[in-house]
Design an enzyme around this catalytic site. Structure first.
Site: not given
Ligand code: GLA
Length: 748
Positions: A196, A474, A476, A478, A546
């Site tokens: 990360w 977007k 995502d 995570n 990020d």
């Molecule tokens: C991840 C994404 C970020 C953002 C956060 C929101 O970390 O990579 O860009 O969108 O989630 O929780």
């Protein structure tokens, strides 16, 4: 481009390369050659060795896997390396396979793969050779697909494995690509590794005897640890010269890239679904399709192979709708507000963004359920009315009224324990009944293989997208998979789960993208944890990391460019000091690095001092002017961030202009002069470089190079000044180091 077949020899010719196989007396498909283009009638007779070797799959001891390169190897018949295919039958329980050639045919164009992302048909011609191999004793037929393209040196490969017999089979391993290089150990391996915030850092290492692999076991991610990409290079290969063979997988789940060098100097490169924790039932009458792999050769260096891949991705992977479509300059509120926002705040930010020239406002995490932190609400894809009293519908309308496009963040594959969805459907969470499921960012993963889960997500996302004015999503993700199993699958098929998850996810993407063809999707996974050709097939750009720190982004974007075009690399300017590293960098330097990607901002525009707002306006103005050159031009890596100076740039295909970035990471007293050799201009043409106030011939700029000025005082004031902060240590007390500049070279 052509496929010619003579005397049991298959010769695939791309514009500049040849890939040759033949069938030998045992029926084995032999790999003969991959490299610069050979004459169509090349017989390669000299490769028919007559050495007598100790071990052979037949009584003819001149045939041995010590001296034969195998096109589609398997284990168990005197080849002791890992092979492309490994299958167990339920009659005897063994895993021995001996495949022989059965037949072949050619199809015009590219085949489409069931539920898997794949290369697209375009107006340019393509041809596919299909070779069928058979193991009669098992009732196993394998179709090997090779596609070549008129406009590119990329070759794609995959296989369809069919059980045509009566035994139940178990696929233990089915890789997409294997390349044997006989008697030649003089290679190094490039891979893109990280974690990360430090994704896709290039590593180049010698290949020593034995096997070495990179892989993903994260399930729903190709992962930031090891990208599904690799490049074989000679020790002397540079950006501009020497042999390079790149390979990449059009897949986003578990993968494995394996390189094995035997002490007899035979090298085998393989790529495909990671066999670890994988096992697929193939009952009589069933078939299994592997993901498609890509391979590309050049004798002109790493840069040349990368550019081939960039054009290939633009032409054959990315949704044609977005290929030439200008990507919106966006502002994302995540680093500007995190979860702390309401409608008034977002509208004020949007209004300010509009004044700066931004085109799209993206509302990130926190708009749904009752989400004020990352412990709650994933799965509840409905408005958080306390923050947004008029909902997404009302907000998106107001943002449209400001003259901006609107985008929205989703993390559909996830579920929070604190959510209505979990209360109603705890059984949708992936878990193993014997254990409390592992957490990742306080959240859990939905069983995407379930039809009811897919339908729920399809309905919920569709209704948000339908009732509001949304131009961008977007997508995502995570966290990775743990506690891997599905309540829906029988015991003996649990090891199919991870691949089934990916197939189901791809199906959901297909449904949503077909329903909303005008929405631009950007993929994200805790930054760049799922940056691969599979995702790019559905979503033409990926949030690269990020980590928005300009200096660390040099490594991230440099590494990403090995296999992926600039138009796919999400890059934004964020605040200084940087939220991830705490490092200070000038707005100009942050802009210079972000410029070479999809470009946008990730900050609160209301907090920016007036002077910086003016710089941002100029940056946006300049990006609008040069964005076609950036996304369509040829990308050159010039000087690696491994040194103190990093430089890259784009050159237009007609060579009349170029946009070049140079950064100097640390300044020094009494510095050494920096010189940048500009790539691929017209030798005899005269060019101007306004930022430096000079004119020079193409061959001067390419060979003598451009000498960088000592400091900002020597850089002329042009529209690119907003990307130039080229400091001599001590001149600017805030930014003593980390200099950057961008200059434009234009044919006069
Ligand atoms: C991840 C994404 C970020 C953002 C956060 C929101 O970390 O990579 O860009 O969108 O989630 O929780």
């Amino acid at each position: 481009m052509s496929i010619s077949i003579k005397n049991q020899q298959f010769h695939l010719q791309t514009p500049t390369t040849s890939y040759i196989m033949d069938i030998i007396s045992t029926g084995e498909l032999r790999h003969l050659y991959y490299g610069n283009k050979l004459h169509q009638d090349a017989k390669l007779e000299h490769t028919n060795l007559t050495m007598v070797l100790a071990e052979s799959p037949t009584k003819d001891r001149t045939i041995s896997y010590y001296n034969i390169s195998r096109e589609y190897p398997s284990y168990g018949r005197s080849d002791y390396r890992e092979g492309s295919i490994h299958i167990q039958n339920d009659q005897y329980g063994d895993t021995i396979i001996e495949l022989e050639y059965l037949s072949h045919y050619i199809i015009s164009n590219c085949p489409s793969l069931k539920n898997l992302p794949h290369i697209r048909n375009t107006q340019d011609k393509a041809e596919t050779l299909v070779i069928t191999m058979i193991d009669k004793s098992l009732g196993l037929e394998i179709d090997l697909y090779y596609t070549i393209l008129e406009e590119s040196d990329v070759i794609t490969r995959f296989s369809i494995i069919k059980n045509t017999g009566s035994m139940n089979l178990k696929i233990l391993s089915a890789l997409s690509l294997s390349l044997d290089i006989c008697c030649d150990k003089n290679w190094e391996l490039i891979t893109l590794n990280g974690t990360w915030g430090r994704e896709r850092k290039l590593e180049r290492s010698p290949i020593s005897y034995g096997a070495h692999y990179i892989s993903s076991t994260q399930g729903n991610s190709s992962s930031s640890l090891h990208n599904p990409f690799g490049m074989l290079v000679r020790p002397y290969t540079t950006e501009t010269s020497g042999e390079a063979i790149a390979t990449s997988l059009i897949y986003s789940g578990n993968h494995k890239l394996n390189v094995e060098l035997t002490p007899l100097d035979n090298l085998r490169l393989m790529l495909g679904i990671n066999p670890f924790d994988f096992n697929w039932s193939l009952n009589p009458g069933e078939e299994f399709t592997t993901p498609q792999a890509v391979i590309c050769y050049s004798s002109q260096g790493m840069g040349s192979v990368s550019r081939e891949l960039h054009h290939f991705v633009q032409n054959r992977i990315i949704n044609p709708k977005w290929k030439d479509h200008q990507r919106y300059i966006l502002i994302n509120n995540w680093e500007g507000t995190y979860f702390d926002f309401n409608e008034d705040k977002i509208l004020a930010m949007a209004e300010e963004a509009k004044k700066l020239g931004i085109e799209l406002f993206v509302l990130d995490d926190g708009w749904f359920g009752h989400r004020d932190n990352d412990f709650t609400s994933l799965g509840d894809w409905f408005d958080y009315k306390t923050k947004l009293p008029n909902g997404i519908k009302g907000l998106s309308q107001k943002i449209s009224d400001l003259g901006l496009k609107f985008g929205l963040w989703f993390e559909p594959e996830m579920i929070s324990e604190d959510s209505d969805l979990f209360k109603n459907h705890p059984e949708w969470r992936i878990e193993c009944p014997r254990y409390i499921p592992c957490q990742g960012r306080n959240q859990y993963v939905l069983d995407m293989t379930r039809k009811d889960v897919q339908d729920y997500l399809y309905e919920k996302i569709s209704s948000v997208l339908e009732e509001s004015t949304i131009h961008y999503v977007k997508w995502d993700k995570n966290r990775n998979l743990t506690d891997i199993m599905s309540r829906e699958l029988p015991v003996n098929q649990q090891k199919e789960f991870v691949h089934r998850y990916m197939l189901s996810l791809y199906q959901l993407f297909d449904r949503l993208i077909t329903k909303f063809p005008d929405i631009l999707f950007e993929s994200c996974s805790a930054g760049g944890n799922r940056f691969d050709l599979g995702m790019l097939y559905y979503m033409p750009q990926t949030w690269a990391s990020d980590n928005t720190d300009a200096i660390q982004r040099l490594d991230i974007q440099w590494g990403s460019s090995m296999g992926y075009p600039l138009s796919s690399i999400g890059s934004h300017v964020s605040e200084s000091p940087n939220h991830q590293t705490g490092r200070y960098a000038s707005l100009q330097l942050r802009g210079a690095v972000a410029l070479f990607g999809t470009f946008g901002y990730e900050l609160d525009p209301l907090k920016i001092p007036l002077k910086e707002k003016e710089i941002i306006k100029q940056q946006i103005h300049a990006f609008k002017k040069y964005r076609t050159l950036i996304s369509q031009g040829d990308f050159y890596r010039i000087q690696s961030p491994e040194t103190n100076v990093c430089s890259w740039g784009v050159v237009s295909s007609d060579k009349t202009e170029a946009l070049i970035m140079v950064t100097r990471i640390l300044s020094s007293a009494n510095p050494t002069m920096i010189k940048i050799n500009i790539p691929n201009l017209i030798s005899s043409a005269l060019y101007s470089v306004d930022e430096l106030g000079i004119t020079a011939y193409g061959n001067e700029l390419m060979n003598s190079g451009l000498w960088m000025p000592v400091s900002n005082e020597f850089i002329k004031n042009t529209e690119l000044s907003c990307f130039c902060s080229w400091n001599r240590s001590g001149i600017d007390p805030c930014f003593p180091d980390f200099s950057g500049m961008v200059f434009h070279i234009k044919k006069i």
